[in-house]
Motif scaffolding. Structure first.
Motif, short mmCIF file in Angstrom:
data_model
loop_
_atom_site.label_atom_id
_atom_site.label_comp_id
_atom_site.label_asym_id
_atom_site.label_seq_id
_atom_site.Cartn_x
_atom_site.Cartn_y
_atom_site.Cartn_z
N THR A 73 -9.57 30.33 -0.54
CA THR A 73 -10.26 29.28 -1.42
C THR A 73 -10.84 28.58 -0.02
O THR A 73 -12.19 28.08 -0.39
CB THR A 73 -9.03 28.15 -1.71
OG1 THR A 73 -8.23 28.70 -2.89
CG2 THR A 73 -9.73 27.08 -2.42
N GLU A 74 -10.53 28.31 0.86
CA GLU A 74 -11.06 27.68 2.36
C GLU A 74 -12.47 28.57 2.61
O GLU A 74 -13.53 27.84 2.61
CB GLU A 74 -10.13 27.37 3.54
CG GLU A 74 -9.17 26.50 3.34
CD GLU A 74 -8.39 26.37 4.23
OE1 GLU A 74 -7.88 25.29 4.80
OE2 GLU A 74 -8.04 27.48 5.08
N LEU A 75 -12.36 29.80 2.68
CA LEU A 75 -13.38 30.72 2.88
C LEU A 75 -14.33 30.63 1.83
O LEU A 75 -15.61 30.37 2.15
CB LEU A 75 -13.00 32.01 3.10
CG LEU A 75 -14.24 33.03 3.56
CD1 LEU A 75 -14.81 32.62 4.66
CD2 LEU A 75 -13.42 34.43 3.47
N ALA A 76 -13.99 30.78 0.56
CA ALA A 76 -15.02 30.44 -0.48
C ALA A 76 -15.82 29.34 -0.55
O ALA A 76 -17.13 29.19 -0.71
CB ALA A 76 -14.23 30.44 -1.88
N ASP A 77 -15.25 28.14 -0.09
CA ASP A 77 -15.81 26.87 -0.19
C ASP A 77 -16.68 26.75 1.16
O ASP A 77 -18.06 26.27 1.00
CB ASP A 77 -14.91 25.71 0.25
CG ASP A 77 -14.06 25.45 -1.19
OD1 ASP A 77 -14.33 25.85 -2.14
OD2 ASP A 77 -12.89 24.55 -1.15
N ALA A 78 -16.32 27.40 2.22
CA ALA A 78 -17.13 27.59 3.28
C ALA A 78 -18.61 28.43 3.12
O ALA A 78 -19.57 28.07 3.85
CB ALA A 78 -16.27 27.83 4.56
N ILE A 79 -18.45 29.35 2.47
CA ILE A 79 -19.45 30.14 2.42
C ILE A 79 -20.34 30.03 1.01
O ILE A 79 -21.34 30.61 0.80
CB ILE A 79 -19.37 31.84 2.64
CG1 ILE A 79 -18.20 32.25 1.43
CG2 ILE A 79 -18.52 31.88 4.11
CD1 ILE A 79 -18.07 33.64 1.37
N GLY A 80 -19.77 29.24 0.10
CA GLY A 80 -20.55 28.94 -0.99
C GLY A 80 -20.42 29.99 -2.12
O GLY A 80 -21.38 30.15 -2.73
N ILE A 81 -19.40 30.74 -2.24
CA ILE A 81 -19.12 31.68 -3.13
C ILE A 81 -17.95 31.30 -4.21
O ILE A 81 -17.00 30.66 -3.66
CB ILE A 81 -18.82 33.21 -2.72
CG1 ILE A 81 -19.09 34.33 -3.49
CG2 ILE A 81 -17.62 33.28 -1.64
CD1 ILE A 81 -19.17 35.70 -2.92
N THR A 82 -17.91 31.79 -5.45
CA THR A 82 -16.73 31.30 -6.17
C THR A 82 -15.68 32.14 -5.84
O THR A 82 -15.51 33.10 -5.10
CB THR A 82 -16.91 31.67 -7.79
OG1 THR A 82 -17.08 33.16 -7.79
CG2 THR A 82 -18.32 31.39 -8.16
N LEU A 83 -14.31 31.49 -6.02
CA LEU A 83 -13.25 32.11 -5.55
C LEU A 83 -12.94 33.43 -6.23
O LEU A 83 -12.44 34.34 -5.55
CB LEU A 83 -12.05 31.12 -5.71
CG LEU A 83 -10.71 31.61 -5.60
CD1 LEU A 83 -10.47 32.00 -3.93
CD2 LEU A 83 -9.52 30.57 -5.80
N ALA A 84 -13.16 33.34 -7.51
CA ALA A 84 -13.07 34.67 -8.25
C ALA A 84 -14.05 35.75 -7.74
O ALA A 84 -13.34 37.08 -7.58
CB ALA A 84 -13.67 34.54 -9.74
#
Length: 75
Positions: free
Chosen positions: A19-30
């Motif tokens: 989740t942190e990585l998804a937020d940091a790179i701007g991609i959906t968690l899915a």
């Protein structure tokens, strides 16, 4: 498939959640989860660049080529 994804290992080493990585790179968690589980058919270079930048790693740290027949050695 002959490409193995080791994103879980790198995330664990960096003590970062998906989740942190998804937020940091701007991609959906899915979408990131699809990549992490090896179900993705492709990855954009811009996404790979963002992952490597945030995790301070090289593409070879998260991607590995395993020749056909050597799949047990992948993990």
């Amino acid at each position: 498939m002959a490409i193995r994804i080791h994103l879980d290992n790198v995330l664990h080493e960096r003590r970062m959640s998906l989740t942190e990585l998804a937020d940091a790179i701007g991609i959906t968690l899915a979408n990131l989860s699809i990549l992490k589980t090896g179900k993705a058919k492709a990855i954009r270079f811009s996404t790979l660049d963002a992952i490597c930048r945030v995790l301070d790693c090289q593409p070879g740290d998260i991607l590995a080529h395993v020749p056909d027949g050597d799949e047990e050695d992948a993990c």
